[in-house]
Design a protein around this motif. Structure first.
Motif, mmCIF file in Angstrom:
data_model
loop_
_atom_site.group_PDB
_atom_site.id
_atom_site.type_symbol
_atom_site.label_atom_id
_atom_site.label_comp_id
_atom_site.label_asym_id
_atom_site.label_seq_id
_atom_site.Cartn_x
_atom_site.Cartn_y
_atom_site.Cartn_z
ATOM 1 N N LYS A 186 0.839 -1.203 0.000
ATOM 2 C CA LYS A 186 0.000 0.000 0.000
ATOM 3 C C LYS A 186 0.873 1.253 0.000
ATOM 4 N N ASP A 187 0.567 2.182 -0.916
ATOM 5 C CA ASP A 187 1.335 3.438 -0.916
ATOM 6 C C ASP A 187 0.416 4.634 -0.756
ATOM 7 N N GLU A 188 1.029 5.794 -0.518
ATOM 8 C CA GLU A 188 0.257 7.030 -0.373
ATOM 9 C C GLU A 188 0.563 7.974 -1.536
ATOM 10 N N GLY A 189 0.690 7.354 -2.734
ATOM 11 C CA GLY A 189 1.142 8.115 -3.898
ATOM 12 C C GLY A 189 0.040 8.707 -4.757
ATOM 13 N N GLY A 243 -5.297 10.171 -6.443
ATOM 14 C CA GLY A 243 -4.783 11.294 -5.656
ATOM 15 C C GLY A 243 -4.430 10.918 -4.224
ATOM 16 N N LYS A 244 -4.803 9.704 -3.802
ATOM 17 C CA LYS A 244 -4.549 9.321 -2.406
ATOM 18 C C LYS A 244 -3.568 8.165 -2.244
ATOM 19 N N GLY A 245 -3.626 7.208 -3.187
ATOM 20 C CA GLY A 245 -2.721 6.070 -3.071
ATOM 21 C C GLY A 245 -3.314 4.791 -3.637
ATOM 22 N N SER A 246 -2.478 3.758 -3.684
ATOM 23 C CA SER A 246 -2.909 2.491 -4.282
ATOM 24 C C SER A 246 -2.482 1.321 -3.415
#
Ligand code: ADP
Length: 269
Positions: A186-189, A243-246
């Motif tokens: 999980k990322d915050e990209g 816009g929040k992450g994947s």
């Protein structure tokens, strides 16, 4: 959009019928566009490391340099050479997978060990990101090809870094679910637009928008991840908020399940 081709059939100069061939040219146009994007991406991806190798070698050949500077340039040359090698390996892998010629050497392995190694090697590439590995299962053994699974996690974790340009947390969670060992990354990209999600695992596909133009890549990484997961009787899926992450999740059969289904005593009953 469909294009219809009509071909008349003649038999001894006598017209006996007409064949209509329907071709979906929307798909053809999409493939053509992907091909031309691919050629420009590949040229760019090859040219960038080559330009840097060329430039630094030229500098080293033509100037007297202090040892620290020499080491710095050699490190860049080494890293860029590695980048070129992995790029070419990706092309070869995709080609082999498509031809059904990719071979897998499967052994019982500890997936957690592989993930920890990949995280350590990826940490070197960033100071902006914070990594967290969370293990919510007591079993982490799978039957798999160590190098190929390493490649899966390298591709996913390096994407998490690459597509989170402002840094943030990269969380890796291992858990068990109905006979499968699942690993969520999980990322915050940047996140992924909803209309791009179903195309994400197709080879050469890259989400195109202004945030990403400067981020390099070939669009092969996720296609390779999908192939390797399938070859392990597993799967990969993605959820994302633009816009929040994947979050990318890899699902692999736990050894317990495999040994039950392939138990020679069971199968002769
Ligand atoms: P590449 O990174 O070389 O373009 P991949 O096949 O690894 O190719 O990924 C395909 C596309 O999916 C990327 O171009 C990017 O647009 C998108 N993508 C992959 N991983 C992420 C992620 N963690 N966050 C946002 N977008 C991603």
């Amino acid at each position: 959009v469909y294009k219809v081709y009509a071909n008349s059939l003649f038999h001894d100069e006598e017209k006996i019928g007409t064949v209509f061939v329907h071709r979906d040219i929307t798909k053809e146009a999409e493939i053509d566009q992907m091909k031309s994007e691919f050629v420009s991406t590949v040229s760019h991806e090859l040219r960038t490391p080559l330009a840097s190798i060329y430039g630094y070698t030229e500098l080293m050949l033509n100037r007297e340099l202090k040892p620290e500077r020499q080491k710095k340039y050699l490190t860049t040359i080494y890293q860029e050479t590695k980048r070129l090698t992995s790029l070419i390996n990706d092309f070869l892998d995709v080609q082999r997978m498509e031809a059904g010629k990719q071979s897998y050497e499967k052994k019982y392995i500890d997936l957690l060990e592989i993930i920890e190694k990949v995280v350590d090697s990826q940490k070197i590439n960033t100071t902006e990101h914070h990594f967290e590995v969370q293990v919510d299962t007591s079993f982490t053994t799978v039957l798999g090809d160590k190098d190929k699974l390493k490649q899966v996690f390298t591709n996913l974790i390096s994407n998490a870094i690459k597509y989170s340009p402002n840094g943030g947390k990269i969380q890796i969670q291992l858990y068990q679910d109905s006979g499968y060992l699942q690993t969520a990354i999980k990322d915050e990209g940047l996140g992924i637009p909803t209309d791009a999600l179903d195309k994400l695992f197709s080879k050469f596909y890259r989400v195109d928008n202004s945030d990403r133009r400067t981020i390099g890549g070939t669009g092969l990484g996720l296609a390779i991840v999908k192939e390797i997961s399938y070859a392990h009787d597993g799967d990969v899926f993605v959820s994302s908020e633009y816009g929040k992450g994947s979050t990318f999740t890899i699902k692999l059969p736990l050894v317990e399940t495999i040994s039950n289904t392939t138990d020679p005593i069971e199968s002769t009953k």
